[in-house]
Design a protein around this motif. Structure first.
Motif, PDB file in Angstrom:
ATOM      1  N   ALA A   1     -13.049  35.042  17.777  1.00 34.68           N
ATOM      2  CA  ALA A   1     -12.746  35.661  19.067  1.00 34.68           C
ATOM      3  C   ALA A   1     -12.480  34.618  20.130  1.00 34.68           C
ATOM      4  CB  ALA A   1     -13.908  36.568  19.493  1.00 34.68           C
ATOM      5  N   VAL A   2     -13.284  33.563  20.164  1.00 28.53           N
ATOM      6  CA  VAL A   2     -13.195  32.571  21.235  1.00 28.53           C
ATOM      7  C   VAL A   2     -11.933  31.728  21.129  1.00 28.53           C
ATOM      8  CG1 VAL A   2     -14.267  30.524  22.242  1.00 28.53           C
ATOM      9  CG2 VAL A   2     -15.679  32.475  21.580  1.00 28.53           C
ATOM     10  N   GLN A   3     -11.606  31.245  19.940  1.00 30.25           N
ATOM     11  CA  GLN A   3     -10.492  30.301  19.815  1.00 30.25           C
ATOM     12  C   GLN A   3      -9.133  30.904  20.175  1.00 30.25           C
ATOM     13  OE1 GLN A   3     -10.582  28.001  16.196  1.00 30.25           O
ATOM     14  NE2 GLN A   3     -12.561  27.103  16.681  1.00 30.25           N
ATOM     15  N   PRO A   4      -8.779  32.105  19.706  1.00 24.36           N
ATOM     16  CA  PRO A   4      -7.489  32.675  20.148  1.00 24.36           C
ATOM     17  C   PRO A   4      -7.417  32.911  21.656  1.00 24.36           C
ATOM     18  CG  PRO A   4      -8.289  33.832  18.210  1.00 24.36           C
ATOM     19  CD  PRO A   4      -9.412  32.972  18.688  1.00 24.36           C
ATOM     20  N   ILE A   5      -8.530  33.378  22.238  1.00 25.09           N
ATOM     21  CA  ILE A   5      -8.506  33.648  23.680  1.00 25.09           C
ATOM     22  C   ILE A   5      -8.437  32.337  24.459  1.00 25.09           C
ATOM     23  CG2 ILE A   5      -9.753  34.702  25.600  1.00 25.09           C
ATOM     24  CD1 ILE A   5     -10.955  36.675  23.637  1.00 25.09           C
ATOM     25  N   THR A   6      -9.148  31.321  23.995  1.00 21.42           N
ATOM     26  CA  THR A   6      -9.075  30.016  24.654  1.00 21.42           C
ATOM     27  C   THR A   6      -7.651  29.468  24.610  1.00 21.42           C
ATOM     28  OG1 THR A   6     -11.370  29.532  24.024  1.00 21.42           O
ATOM     29  CG2 THR A   6      -9.996  27.668  24.674  1.00 21.42           C
ATOM     30  N   ALA A   7      -7.009  29.588  23.435  1.00 19.39           N
ATOM     31  CA  ALA A   7      -5.619  29.127  23.317  1.00 19.39           C
ATOM     32  C   ALA A   7      -4.696  29.903  24.255  1.00 19.39           C
ATOM     33  CB  ALA A   7      -5.148  29.273  21.869  1.00 19.39           C
ATOM     34  N   GLY A   8      -4.924  31.208  24.383  1.00 20.03           N
ATOM     35  CA  GLY A   8      -4.099  32.018  25.286  1.00 20.03           C
ATOM     36  C   GLY A   8      -4.302  31.644  26.739  1.00 20.03           C
ATOM     37  N   PHE A   9      -5.558  31.435  27.138  1.00 19.78           N
ATOM     38  CA  PHE A   9      -5.836  31.047  28.524  1.00 19.78           C
ATOM     39  C   PHE A   9      -5.254  29.667  28.831  1.00 19.78           C
ATOM     40  CE2 PHE A   9      -9.914  33.806  29.100  1.00 19.78           C
ATOM     41  CZ  PHE A   9      -9.115  34.930  29.102  1.00 19.78           C
TER      42      PHE A   9
END
Length: 230
Positions: free
Chosen positions: A102-110
């Motif tokens: 969950a964290v890594q895709p959202i971090t990449a998007g942000f």
């Protein structure tokens, strides 16, 4: 098909995904925009389930949540029962085990959001919650979808953590992955094939949905940029 196990698996995956999104959005914002020297340590801890064997993670959680530790005794005093070998315990383990998905895709998007927009929002007085809600989330919505789907699928397929922390209790901790293991161990290959096909079908449908919206391709580009930076 073990319908009881299917419903329990879907319930576990749905609750895990919902909890993970609540945790992952502020954590990803901190990792993408923060400047603390402790961010590398936080990022490493967040990614730890990717490299830690599931049985090891399950064992540590089993010991931590059991009656031999202060944490476990506190939980028992509060809830009246231990979290180990219960659905609630599985939920805790699933959230921890699927956290990087969950964290890594959202971090990449942000991180892919135009920094000029972030700076403009800050100049206009936006604090972190408002910055996330009005700028980052709308512009990184595809990454949110990817994080939700990957978390859901990862929870459906998890085995080691479920087996170590929850065992094989019908209606409480027996998920489809445990059912598949039991069927193979009992040489019921026809039933095992049906269970495996059901798991495979859910994965394919979800991944097709990701790539049909273009979210999967966008995530691939973001992660490629992160790899080049590293």
């Amino acid at each position: 098909m073990d319908w009881q196990a299917l419903l329990l698996t879907l319930r576990l995956a749905t609750l895990t995904t919902a909890i993970l999104l609540v945790i992952a959005v502020p954590l990803a914002a901190l990792l993408a925009l923060g400047r603390s020297r402790w961010l590398s340590l936080i990022e490493a801890i967040t990614a730890l389930p990717l490299v830690l064997p599931p049985t090891v993670l399950g064992f540590f959680l089993l010991v931590l949540l059991g009656p031999r530790t202060a944490v476990g005794r506190g939980i028992i005093a509060t809830l009246g029962h231990p979290l180990a070998f219960s659905f609630s315990g599985l939920l805790v383990g699933s959230v921890i085990y699927s956290l990087p998905f969950a964290v890594q895709p959202i971090t990449a998007g942000f991180a892919a959001v135009n920094p000029a927009l972030v700076d403009a929002a800050r100049l206009l007085g936006a604090d972190m919650p408002r910055l996330v809600g009005t700028v980052l989330l709308p512009l990184a919505r595809r990454s949110i979808v990817v994080a939700a789907v990957l978390s859901f699928l990862h929870t459906i397929g998890e085995f080691g953590v479920v087996l170590m922390l929850g065992g094989d209790i019908p209606g409480a901790t027996r998920t489809l992955s445990i059912v598949l293991y039991d069927q193979v161990e009992s040489f019921h290959y026809a039933a095992a094939t049906r269970t495996a096909v059901a798991l495979l079908a859910m994965s394919i449908v979800a991944l097709v949905a990701i790539y049909a919206t273009g979210a999967g391709r966008g995530l691939g580009r973001e992660m490629a940029r992160e790899d080049r930076r590293g």
